[in-house]
Design a protein around this motif. Structure first.
Motif, PDB file in Angstrom:
ATOM      1  N   ALA A   1      -0.270  85.847  12.995  1.00  0.00           N
ATOM      2  CA  ALA A   1      -0.687  85.378  11.609  1.00  0.00           C
ATOM      3  C   ALA A   1      -0.108  86.247  10.728  1.00  0.00           C
ATOM      4  CB  ALA A   1      -1.962  84.884  11.430  1.00  0.00           C
ATOM      5  N   ALA A   2       0.317  85.700   9.478  1.00  0.00           N
ATOM      6  CA  ALA A   2       0.591  86.628   8.504  1.00  0.00           C
ATOM      7  C   ALA A   2      -0.490  87.432   8.160  1.00  0.00           C
ATOM      8  CB  ALA A   2       1.348  85.682   7.367  1.00  0.00           C
ATOM      9  N   ALA A   3      -0.281  88.396   7.348  1.00  0.00           N
ATOM     10  CA  ALA A   3      -1.210  89.265   6.762  1.00  0.00           C
ATOM     11  C   ALA A   3      -2.571  88.669   5.967  1.00  0.00           C
ATOM     12  CB  ALA A   3      -0.697  90.367   5.820  1.00  0.00           C
ATOM     13  N   ASN A   4      -2.003  87.554   5.564  1.00  0.00           N
ATOM     14  CA  ASN A   4      -3.085  86.785   4.623  1.00  0.00           C
ATOM     15  C   ASN A   4      -3.790  85.487   5.778  1.00  0.00           C
ATOM     16  OD1 ASN A   4      -1.287  84.642   5.113  1.00  0.00           O
ATOM     17  ND2 ASN A   4      -0.748  84.091   3.174  1.00  0.00           N
ATOM     18  N   GLY A   5      -3.411  85.791   7.211  1.00  0.00           N
ATOM     19  CA  GLY A   5      -4.100  84.993   7.833  1.00  0.00           C
ATOM     20  C   GLY A   5      -3.462  83.532   8.154  1.00  0.00           C
ATOM     21  N   ARG A   6      -2.654  83.319   7.382  1.00  0.00           N
ATOM     22  CA  ARG A   6      -1.814  81.846   7.568  1.00  0.00           C
ATOM     23  C   ARG A   6      -0.799  81.728   8.659  1.00  0.00           C
ATOM     24  NH1 ARG A   6      -2.271  79.475   1.445  1.00  0.00           N
ATOM     25  NH2 ARG A   6      -1.676  77.485   2.786  1.00  0.00           N
ATOM     26  N   VAL A   7      -0.549  80.661   9.069  1.00  0.00           N
ATOM     27  CA  VAL A   7       0.278  80.555  10.183  1.00  0.00           C
ATOM     28  C   VAL A   7       1.533  79.536   9.890  1.00  0.00           C
ATOM     29  CG1 VAL A   7      -1.167  81.215  11.883  1.00  0.00           C
ATOM     30  CG2 VAL A   7      -1.028  78.927  11.345  1.00  0.00           C
ATOM     31  N   GLU A   8       1.419  78.975   8.699  1.00  0.00           N
ATOM     32  CA  GLU A   8       2.280  77.900   8.310  1.00  0.00           C
ATOM     33  C   GLU A   8       4.002  78.325   8.653  1.00  0.00           C
ATOM     34  OE1 GLU A   8       0.143  78.812   6.289  1.00  0.00           O
ATOM     35  OE2 GLU A   8      -1.072  76.907   5.895  1.00  0.00           O
ATOM     36  N   GLY A   9       4.155  79.651   8.315  1.00  0.00           N
ATOM     37  CA  GLY A   9       5.474  80.197   8.522  1.00  0.00           C
ATOM     38  C   GLY A   9       5.815  80.101  10.009  1.00  0.00           C
ATOM     39  N   LEU A  10       5.033  80.737  10.770  1.00  0.00           N
ATOM     40  CA  LEU A  10       5.258  80.762  12.155  1.00  0.00           C
ATOM     41  C   LEU A  10       5.419  79.261  12.848  1.00  0.00           C
ATOM     42  CD1 LEU A  10       5.459  82.414  14.940  1.00  0.00           C
ATOM     43  CD2 LEU A  10       2.806  82.270  14.907  1.00  0.00           C
ATOM     44  N   ALA A  11       4.632  78.093  12.302  1.00  0.00           N
ATOM     45  CA  ALA A  11       4.889  76.775  12.869  1.00  0.00           C
ATOM     46  C   ALA A  11       6.086  76.407  12.383  1.00  0.00           C
ATOM     47  CB  ALA A  11       3.884  75.903  12.143  1.00  0.00           C
ATOM     48  N   VAL A  12       6.595  76.800  11.434  1.00  0.00           N
ATOM     49  CA  VAL A  12       8.167  76.253  11.077  1.00  0.00           C
ATOM     50  C   VAL A  12       9.139  76.924  11.794  1.00  0.00           C
ATOM     51  CG1 VAL A  12       9.735  76.337   9.106  1.00  0.00           C
ATOM     52  CG2 VAL A  12       7.541  75.798   8.653  1.00  0.00           C
ATOM     53  N   LEU A  13       9.057  78.289  11.936  1.00  0.00           N
ATOM     54  CA  LEU A  13       9.913  78.935  12.914  1.00  0.00           C
ATOM     55  C   LEU A  13       9.852  78.609  14.320  1.00  0.00           C
ATOM     56  CD1 LEU A  13      11.850  81.324  13.368  1.00  0.00           C
ATOM     57  CD2 LEU A  13       9.795  82.800  13.747  1.00  0.00           C
ATOM     58  N   GLU A  14       8.794  77.987  14.880  1.00  0.00           N
ATOM     59  CA  GLU A  14       8.634  77.564  16.029  1.00  0.00           C
ATOM     60  C   GLU A  14       9.547  76.002  16.226  1.00  0.00           C
ATOM     61  OE1 GLU A  14       4.305  77.572  17.039  1.00  0.00           O
ATOM     62  OE2 GLU A  14       4.606  79.625  17.996  1.00  0.00           O
ATOM     63  N   GLY A  15       9.365  75.344  15.128  1.00  0.00           N
ATOM     64  CA  GLY A  15       9.926  74.024  15.033  1.00  0.00           C
ATOM     65  C   GLY A  15      11.306  74.426  14.901  1.00  0.00           C
ATOM     66  N   VAL A  16      11.857  75.195  14.460  1.00  0.00           N
ATOM     67  CA  VAL A  16      13.202  75.553  14.117  1.00  0.00           C
ATOM     68  C   VAL A  16      13.911  75.983  15.508  1.00  0.00           C
ATOM     69  CG1 VAL A  16      14.944  76.924  12.915  1.00  0.00           C
ATOM     70  CG2 VAL A  16      13.202  75.958  11.581  1.00  0.00           C
ATOM     71  N   VAL A  17      13.279  76.795  16.302  1.00  0.00           N
ATOM     72  CA  VAL A  17      13.521  77.376  17.591  1.00  0.00           C
ATOM     73  C   VAL A  17      13.664  76.122  18.376  1.00  0.00           C
ATOM     74  CG1 VAL A  17      13.071  78.823  19.300  1.00  0.00           C
ATOM     75  CG2 VAL A  17      13.259  79.766  17.159  1.00  0.00           C
ATOM     76  N   LEU A  18      12.579  75.309  18.427  1.00  0.00           N
ATOM     77  CA  LEU A  18      12.571  74.318  19.376  1.00  0.00           C
ATOM     78  C   LEU A  18      13.633  73.324  19.132  1.00  0.00           C
ATOM     79  CD1 LEU A  18      11.219  73.142  21.740  1.00  0.00           C
ATOM     80  CD2 LEU A  18       9.649  71.881  20.235  1.00  0.00           C
ATOM     81  N   ARG A  19      14.081  73.012  17.939  1.00  0.00           N
ATOM     82  CA  ARG A  19      14.955  72.150  17.532  1.00  0.00           C
ATOM     83  C   ARG A  19      16.239  72.650  17.983  1.00  0.00           C
ATOM     84  NH1 ARG A  19      17.412  70.070  11.901  1.00  0.00           N
ATOM     85  NH2 ARG A  19      18.421  68.437  12.576  1.00  0.00           N
ATOM     86  N   GLY A  20      16.670  73.785  17.703  1.00  0.00           N
ATOM     87  CA  GLY A  20      18.001  74.530  18.406  1.00  0.00           C
ATOM     88  C   GLY A  20      17.816  74.111  19.821  1.00  0.00           C
ATOM     89  N   ILE A  21      16.913  74.438  20.342  1.00  0.00           N
ATOM     90  CA  ILE A  21      17.033  74.428  22.045  1.00  0.00           C
ATOM     91  C   ILE A  21      17.256  73.058  22.431  1.00  0.00           C
ATOM     92  CG2 ILE A  21      15.732  74.544  24.030  1.00  0.00           C
ATOM     93  CD1 ILE A  21      14.189  76.961  22.883  1.00  0.00           C
ATOM     94  N   VAL A  22      16.592  72.136  21.823  1.00  0.00           N
ATOM     95  CA  VAL A  22      16.601  70.469  22.131  1.00  0.00           C
ATOM     96  C   VAL A  22      18.035  69.974  21.817  1.00  0.00           C
ATOM     97  CG1 VAL A  22      15.951  68.220  21.494  1.00  0.00           C
ATOM     98  CG2 VAL A  22      14.430  69.943  21.900  1.00  0.00           C
ATOM     99  N   HIS A  23      18.605  70.663  20.548  1.00  0.00           N
ATOM    100  CA  HIS A  23      20.015  70.400  20.208  1.00  0.00           C
ATOM    101  C   HIS A  23      21.096  70.900  21.224  1.00  0.00           C
ATOM    102  CE1 HIS A  23      23.088  69.448  17.297  1.00  0.00           C
ATOM    103  NE2 HIS A  23      23.749  70.529  17.538  1.00  0.00           N
TER     104      HIS A  23
END
Length: 84
Positions: free
Chosen positions: A34-56
């Motif tokens: 998680a980020a320093a502020n405890g939020r994980v939204e950025g990580l979820a977006v990054l995981e989605g981008v990586v997964l989309r690239g693999i599927v592509h």
């Protein structure tokens, strides 16, 4: 997407084909970082981008797409939806 991959990695043939694209059951283990502020939204977006690239990349594998169209047409349609 997780349900589609779960179905596919349960099939030994599909799991072997997917592992050539670095996609296996291991990817389903989400990062707990998680980020320093405890939020994980950025990580979820990054995981989605990586997964989309693999599927592509997977969808450019003609042999895999042909096999999926015969054995898992619904799952193939879901993979296509991820990339559109």
């Amino acid at each position: 997407m997780a349900a589609v991959i779960e179905v596919l990695v349960a099939d030994p043939v599909a799991e072997r084909m997917l592992s050539a694209h670095a996609l296996s059951g291991i990817w389903m283990g989400r990062s707990m970082r998680a980020a320093a502020n405890g939020r994980v939204e950025g990580l979820a977006v990054l995981e989605g981008v990586v997964l989309r690239g693999i599927v592509h990349t997977m969808l450019f594998d003609a042999g895999l797409v042909r096999w999926l169209s015969r054995h898992y047409p619904r799952e193939l349609a879901s993979l296509n939806d991820v990339c559109s």
